[in-house]
Design a protein around this motif. Structure first.
Motif, mmCIF file in Angstrom:
data_model
loop_
_atom_site.group_PDB
_atom_site.id
_atom_site.type_symbol
_atom_site.label_atom_id
_atom_site.label_comp_id
_atom_site.label_asym_id
_atom_site.label_seq_id
_atom_site.Cartn_x
_atom_site.Cartn_y
_atom_site.Cartn_z
ATOM 1 N N SER A 17 37.696 30.354 30.835
ATOM 2 C CA SER A 17 36.689 29.532 31.487
ATOM 3 C C SER A 17 37.329 28.586 32.502
ATOM 4 O O SER A 17 36.818 28.405 33.610
ATOM 5 N N ALA A 18 38.457 27.998 32.136
ATOM 6 C CA ALA A 18 39.154 27.078 33.045
ATOM 7 C C ALA A 18 39.638 27.801 34.291
ATOM 8 O O ALA A 18 39.537 27.269 35.405
ATOM 9 N N VAL A 19 40.173 28.998 34.130
ATOM 10 C CA VAL A 19 40.653 29.766 35.289
ATOM 11 C C VAL A 19 39.495 30.082 36.223
ATOM 12 O O VAL A 19 39.598 29.908 37.441
ATOM 13 N N LYS A 20 38.370 30.525 35.680
ATOM 14 C CA LYS A 20 37.197 30.811 36.527
ATOM 15 C C LYS A 20 36.753 29.566 37.291
ATOM 16 O O LYS A 20 36.536 29.612 38.504
ATOM 17 N N ALA A 21 36.610 28.455 36.577
ATOM 18 C CA ALA A 21 36.141 27.216 37.211
ATOM 19 C C ALA A 21 37.139 26.708 38.246
ATOM 20 O O ALA A 21 36.755 26.273 39.336
ATOM 21 N N PHE A 22 38.421 26.758 37.923
ATOM 22 C CA PHE A 22 39.450 26.268 38.844
ATOM 23 C C PHE A 22 39.501 27.122 40.104
ATOM 24 O O PHE A 22 39.616 26.597 41.216
ATOM 25 N N CYS A 23 39.401 28.432 39.966
ATOM 26 C CA CYS A 23 39.425 29.306 41.139
ATOM 27 C C CYS A 23 38.216 29.051 42.033
ATOM 28 O O CYS A 23 38.352 29.012 43.261
ATOM 29 N N GLU A 24 37.055 28.842 41.440
ATOM 30 C CA GLU A 24 35.872 28.480 42.232
ATOM 31 C C GLU A 24 36.120 27.177 42.985
ATOM 32 O O GLU A 24 35.799 27.061 44.171
ATOM 33 N N PHE A 25 36.713 26.193 42.308
ATOM 34 C CA PHE A 25 37.041 24.907 42.924
ATOM 35 C C PHE A 25 37.988 25.103 44.111
ATOM 36 O O PHE A 25 37.786 24.537 45.192
ATOM 37 N N VAL A 26 39.028 25.907 43.925
ATOM 38 C CA VAL A 26 40.006 26.139 44.996
ATOM 39 C C VAL A 26 39.348 26.827 46.186
ATOM 40 O O VAL A 26 39.524 26.408 47.338
ATOM 41 N N PHE A 27 38.567 27.866 45.929
ATOM 42 C CA PHE A 27 37.896 28.572 47.023
ATOM 43 C C PHE A 27 36.917 27.660 47.772
ATOM 44 O O PHE A 27 36.787 27.755 48.987
ATOM 45 N N GLU A 28 36.244 26.776 47.063
ATOM 46 C CA GLU A 28 35.261 25.888 47.693
ATOM 47 C C GLU A 28 35.893 24.725 48.448
ATOM 48 O O GLU A 28 35.332 24.237 49.422
ATOM 49 N N ASN A 29 37.061 24.268 48.016
ATOM 50 C CA ASN A 29 37.638 23.036 48.561
ATOM 51 C C ASN A 29 38.870 23.223 49.430
ATOM 52 O O ASN A 29 39.342 22.266 50.040
ATOM 53 N N TYR A 30 39.397 24.420 49.493
ATOM 54 C CA TYR A 30 40.588 24.699 50.297
ATOM 55 C C TYR A 30 40.317 25.945 51.122
ATOM 56 O O TYR A 30 39.531 26.800 50.729
#
Length: 166
Positions: free
Chosen positions: A101-114
């Motif tokens: 779950s953390a990997v999914k959420a973190f990857c979404e965060f990275v794609f959205e913010n970088y």
């Protein structure tokens, strides 16, 4: 199991050191992740996380206790649109769905913010649990690198997984 991803604070150092100080946690990580993992190691890592321009580092918290970390290493030159994913989790939380779950959420965060188009991760071939985390998070196996890793006096194969933005 509920968790939060958030920035590490120096006040988290004692919990971080406790969670990280486990030979099984360090087993499949790079040599930069020490074992034993001391309070000083935790303080230095938290300071680095707060000041790094190359790494996006968040703590994984369960019930307000840090129990792991997740990181995106940003790249430059012709690799400026990709980053490398790294993560670890305290052994007591393994097998509970936290890391997937953390990997999914973190990857979404990275794609959205970088301005990133691709996230890749390298794992020891023997690390079946980490391979499952990546596969469940949508990563695809791209390659096997025979005897690429040398740790504890032995060679190990490394696998490269990647997640490409839609």
């Amino acid at each position: 199991m509920d968790y939060e991803l958030k920035r590490l604070r120096l006040s988290d150092a004692k919990q971080l050191a406790k969670a990280a100080n486990n030979e099984e946690v360090a087993r499949f990580l790079r040599a930069a992740f020490p074992y034993p993992y001391t309070l000083q190691d935790a303080r230095e890592y938290i300071s680095y996380a707060a000041s790094s321009k190359d790494d996006v580092i968040l703590g994984i918290f369960v019930e307000n206790k840090v129990c792991g970390c997740i990181c995106a290493r940003l790249r430059g030159d012709v690799y400026v649109k990709s980053c490398e994913l790294g993560y670890w989790l305290a052994q007591e939380y393994w097998g509970k769905g936290v890391m997937t779950s953390a990997v999914k959420a973190f990857c979404e965060f990275v794609f959205e913010n970088y301005d990133i188009n691709r996230i890749d991760a390298q794992v020891f071939a023997e690390n079946a649990a980490s391979r499952r985390v990546l596969e469940k998070a949508g990563f695809e196996l791209e390659g096997v690198h025979n005897k690429k890793v040398y740790k504890y006096g032995e060679f190990a194969d490394e696998l490269t997984y990647a997640l490409v933005k839609d």
